[in-house]
Design a protein around this motif. Structure first.
Motif, PDB file in Angstrom:
ATOM      1  N   GLN A 232       0.833  -1.197   0.000  1.00 60.12           N
ATOM      2  CA  GLN A 232       0.000   0.000   0.000  1.00 60.12           C
ATOM      3  C   GLN A 232       0.866   1.246   0.000  1.00 60.12           C
ATOM      4  N   ALA A 233       0.295   2.346  -0.523  1.00 60.62           N
ATOM      5  CA  ALA A 233       1.032   3.609  -0.591  1.00 60.62           C
ATOM      6  C   ALA A 233       0.205   4.763  -0.042  1.00 60.62           C
ATOM      7  N   LEU A 234      -0.751   4.453   0.825  1.00 62.55           N
ATOM      8  CA  LEU A 234      -1.578   5.530   1.378  1.00 62.55           C
ATOM      9  C   LEU A 234      -1.084   6.005   2.740  1.00 62.55           C
ATOM     10  N   ASP A 235      -0.429   5.109   3.468  1.00 58.50           N
ATOM     11  CA  ASP A 235       0.002   5.456   4.819  1.00 58.50           C
ATOM     12  C   ASP A 235       1.487   5.144   5.003  1.00 58.50           C
ATOM     13  N   PHE A 236       2.297   6.195   5.016  1.00 63.36           N
ATOM     14  CA  PHE A 236       3.733   6.014   5.253  1.00 63.36           C
ATOM     15  C   PHE A 236       4.091   6.319   6.709  1.00 63.36           C
ATOM     16  N   SER A 237       3.069   6.250   7.569  1.00 64.95           N
ATOM     17  CA  SER A 237       3.310   6.412   9.001  1.00 64.95           C
ATOM     18  C   SER A 237       2.725   5.253   9.790  1.00 64.95           C
ATOM     19  N   TYR A 241       6.724   1.833   9.488  1.00 63.91           N
ATOM     20  CA  TYR A 241       7.368   2.910   8.716  1.00 63.91           C
ATOM     21  C   TYR A 241       8.028   3.919   9.663  1.00 63.91           C
ATOM     22  N   VAL A 242       7.364   4.197  10.791  1.00 65.21           N
ATOM     23  CA  VAL A 242       7.922   5.168  11.730  1.00 65.21           C
ATOM     24  C   VAL A 242       9.121   4.561  12.466  1.00 65.21           C
ATOM     25  N   GLN A 243       8.936   3.351  12.971  1.00 57.49           N
ATOM     26  CA  GLN A 243      10.007   2.692  13.735  1.00 57.49           C
ATOM     27  C   GLN A 243      11.271   2.512  12.895  1.00 57.49           C
ATOM     28  N   ARG A 252      12.787   4.773   4.940  1.00 56.79           N
ATOM     29  CA  ARG A 252      11.466   5.167   4.439  1.00 56.79           C
ATOM     30  C   ARG A 252      11.533   6.003   3.160  1.00 56.79           C
ATOM     31  N   HIS A 253      12.458   6.974   3.112  1.00 60.64           N
ATOM     32  CA  HIS A 253      12.446   7.850   1.924  1.00 60.64           C
ATOM     33  C   HIS A 253      12.790   7.067   0.655  1.00 60.64           C
ATOM     34  N   THR A 254      13.600   6.006   0.785  1.00 64.29           N
ATOM     35  CA  THR A 254      13.918   5.189  -0.398  1.00 64.29           C
ATOM     36  C   THR A 254      12.680   4.429  -0.868  1.00 64.29           C
ATOM     37  N   MET A 255      11.931   3.863   0.090  1.00 63.30           N
ATOM     38  CA  MET A 255      10.716   3.130  -0.289  1.00 63.30           C
ATOM     39  C   MET A 255       9.705   4.079  -0.938  1.00 63.30           C
ATOM     40  N   VAL A 256       9.565   5.281  -0.378  1.00 63.10           N
ATOM     41  CA  VAL A 256       8.620   6.247  -0.950  1.00 63.10           C
ATOM     42  C   VAL A 256       9.088   6.671  -2.348  1.00 63.10           C
ATOM     43  N   MET A 257      10.403   6.813  -2.507  1.00 59.39           N
ATOM     44  CA  MET A 257      10.937   7.160  -3.832  1.00 59.39           C
ATOM     45  C   MET A 257      10.618   6.057  -4.849  1.00 59.39           C
ATOM     46  N   PHE A 258      10.772   4.792  -4.414  1.00 56.59           N
ATOM     47  CA  PHE A 258      10.429   3.677  -5.317  1.00 56.59           C
ATOM     48  C   PHE A 258       8.962   3.747  -5.731  1.00 56.59           C
ATOM     49  N   TRP A 259       8.084   4.072  -4.769  1.00 56.92           N
ATOM     50  CA  TRP A 259       6.652   4.203  -5.081  1.00 56.92           C
ATOM     51  C   TRP A 259       6.403   5.313  -6.102  1.00 56.92           C
ATOM     52  N   LEU A 269       6.983  15.281  -5.029  1.00 57.69           N
ATOM     53  CA  LEU A 269       5.895  14.986  -4.081  1.00 57.69           C
ATOM     54  C   LEU A 269       6.380  14.204  -2.857  1.00 57.69           C
ATOM     55  N   LEU A 270       7.647  13.801  -2.844  1.00 59.04           N
ATOM     56  CA  LEU A 270       8.138  12.938  -1.762  1.00 59.04           C
ATOM     57  C   LEU A 270       7.820  13.455  -0.354  1.00 59.04           C
ATOM     58  N   PRO A 271       8.105  14.734  -0.048  1.00 62.49           N
ATOM     59  CA  PRO A 271       7.783  15.202   1.313  1.00 62.49           C
ATOM     60  C   PRO A 271       6.281  15.146   1.619  1.00 62.49           C
ATOM     61  N   GLN A 272       5.452  15.403   0.609  1.00 58.12           N
ATOM     62  CA  GLN A 272       3.992  15.317   0.804  1.00 58.12           C
ATOM     63  C   GLN A 272       3.583  13.885   1.163  1.00 58.12           C
ATOM     64  N   PHE A 273       4.178  12.926   0.463  1.00 56.12           N
ATOM     65  CA  PHE A 273       3.859  11.519   0.721  1.00 56.12           C
ATOM     66  C   PHE A 273       4.297  11.121   2.126  1.00 56.12           C
TER      67      PHE A 273
END
Ligand SMILES: *[C@@H]1O[C@H](CO)[C@@H](O)[C@H](O)[C@H]1NC(C)=O
Length: 416
Positions: A232-237, A241-243, A252-259, A269-273
């Motif tokens: 899923q890509a709706l909740d990065f917290s 993801y936080v731990q 986390r930022h690498t996984m979000v970048m892959f998404w 959009l990375l910081p927004q995500f």
């Protein structure tokens, strides 16, 4: 050595140590080895970003070749030595998609064999089913489970984005499950699996859903085996993801970048995500029903919730969901599938690692499948980290990696 050289040496050593050092949880075995591995990945990425910034090449291409050399180095001894000499392989294509087919040593005449389709990980951008530990593991599965293994080299970023990699895997799966292919390779149609790790686990889960729902495919997968899947890509917290936001191998930022790459979204959009602004609650497309499918406060066992609080943004950045439609597409985010779709899915094995941003994706999916009546085995590795599955070949071997592969093969032995 003059005092100047000494000062330079000391400063360089400190700089390198600072670059390599990363605090790791106590449960991690051989932390120095994981730190080196992490520093190696990071330096390859940093060099790649630098070359891209200098307009020399896309960062992916500068990361790919050293990574492949590394994988070649790690596997070469094994492949040359022929540790599992009985397994033969053929490189071919299924519906135009490159695959490698591994066949077990010939069994008794008239005996049907198992079949398994494997989708490798690598953030939808890296890796190959033919390389590194993937090749070793496919040989092991083929040999130990008397199984025909098909490892799929679906197309990767930046050549393609979602849904192309998914469509490649889906087309390959339909070919694999065709009565003709199964008959030609003497595969038992009641013993066919789909499996994958990380981004490959994402594709495996999505393919399992689509095949289950497709009336045009007569043979269905009997099991799905997902290794720390991305779902899923709706909740990065989520708590994981936080731990593990700064954890080695996959921060986390690498996984979000892959998404962002996979969904062809604007990288800015990375910081927004990361702030969950893309899934703000005041967005009509994101109904409370949809949100409940990724609600970790309900779906996670208490042990994993600890004292975390959910990050639900009210206003956020509502236009993002329209700009990035893949966010709500179940072929990209299989955790969002409705219960009726999940109910048709095959029995599941889900491996999760404590020190992995994706841990809660896997645990939530396990709960949703169970709620839909599907039998699920969760293998949670208390000392596991993302990427551990596959770290079995010297010099990058970890006990937890070997244990992970053993657990996976044993489950398949008993359930496929
Ligand atoms: C998230 O959205 C809010 C409200 O629109 C905005 O003020 C904030 O700057 C955004 N955060 C990021 C990291 O962009």
């Amino acid at each position: 050595m003059g005092w100047k050289a000494l000062v330079v040496t000391v400063l360089l050593t400190v700089a390198v140590a600072y670059y390599v050092y990363k605090p790791l949880p106590d449960a991690i075995e051989k932390p120095w080895k994981l730190m080196m591995l992490d520093a190696l990945f990071r330096s390859m990425m940093h060099l790649g970003f630098l070359k891209e910034w200098l307009h020399l090449s896309h960062y992916i291409s500068s990361v790919k070749s050293p990574m492949e050399n590394l994988e070649g180095f790690v596997t070469s001894s094994e492949s040359k030595g022929g540790v599992i000499p009985g397994v033969k392989f053929t490189d071919t294509t299924f519906a135009g998609v490159p695959v490698r087919v591994y066949e077990p040593p010939a069994g008794g005449e008239g005996h049907l064999r198992r079949g398994l389709m494997y989708l490798h990980g690598g953030g939808w951008a890296f890796g190959s089913g033919k390389a590194g530990a993937y090749d070793s593991i496919s040989r092991m599965i083929s040999d130990e489970l008397n199984c025909v293994v098909v490892s799929v080299d679906y197309r990767l970023y930046p050549a393609v984005h979602f849904p192309e990699p998914f469509l490649d895997c889906f087309a390959a799966a339909k070919h694999f499950l065709s009565p003709e292919f199964l008959a030609r390779y003497a595969i038992d149609p009641e013993r066919v699996a789909v499996s994958g790790d990380s981004a490959g686990g994402n594709l495996a889960a999505a393919v399992a859903q689509e095949i289950s729902a497709d009336d045009g495919v007569p043979v269905k997968f009997s099991v799905q085996a997902l290794i720390y899947p991305v779902l899923q890509a709706l909740d990065f917290s989520t708590p994981s993801y936080v731990q593990n936001q700064n954890m080695a191998v996959l921060p986390r930022h690498t996984m979000v970048m892959f998404w962002l790459q996979y969904l062809n979204a604007d990288p800015s959009l990375l910081p927004q995500f990361i702030a969950n602004n893309h899934s703000a609650s005041r967005q009509s497309a994101l109904t409370p029903e949809l949100r409940s499918r990724v609600d970790w406060t309900v779906l996670l066992p208490p042990k994993f919730k600890k004292n975390h609080t959910p990050l639900v943004v009210e206003k956020g950045c509502p236009e993002v969901l329209k700009k990035v439609p893949g966010l709500l597409d179940t072929r990209a985010a299989p955790l969002l599938a409705e219960a009726a779709v999940l109910a048709k899915c095959p029995r599941a094995y889900i491996m999760t690692c404590e020190y992995d941003v994706l841990r809660d994706d896997g645990l939530m999916y396990a709960q949703r499948l169970r709620d839909a009546g599907v039998s699920v085995s969760v293998e949670h590795l208390e000392d596991g980290f993302h990427g551990a599955f596959g770290l079995i070949n010297w010099p990058m071997d970890f006990e937890v990696g070997k244990r992970a592969v053993r657990s996976y093969i044993t489950w398949l032995q008993n359930n496929l």
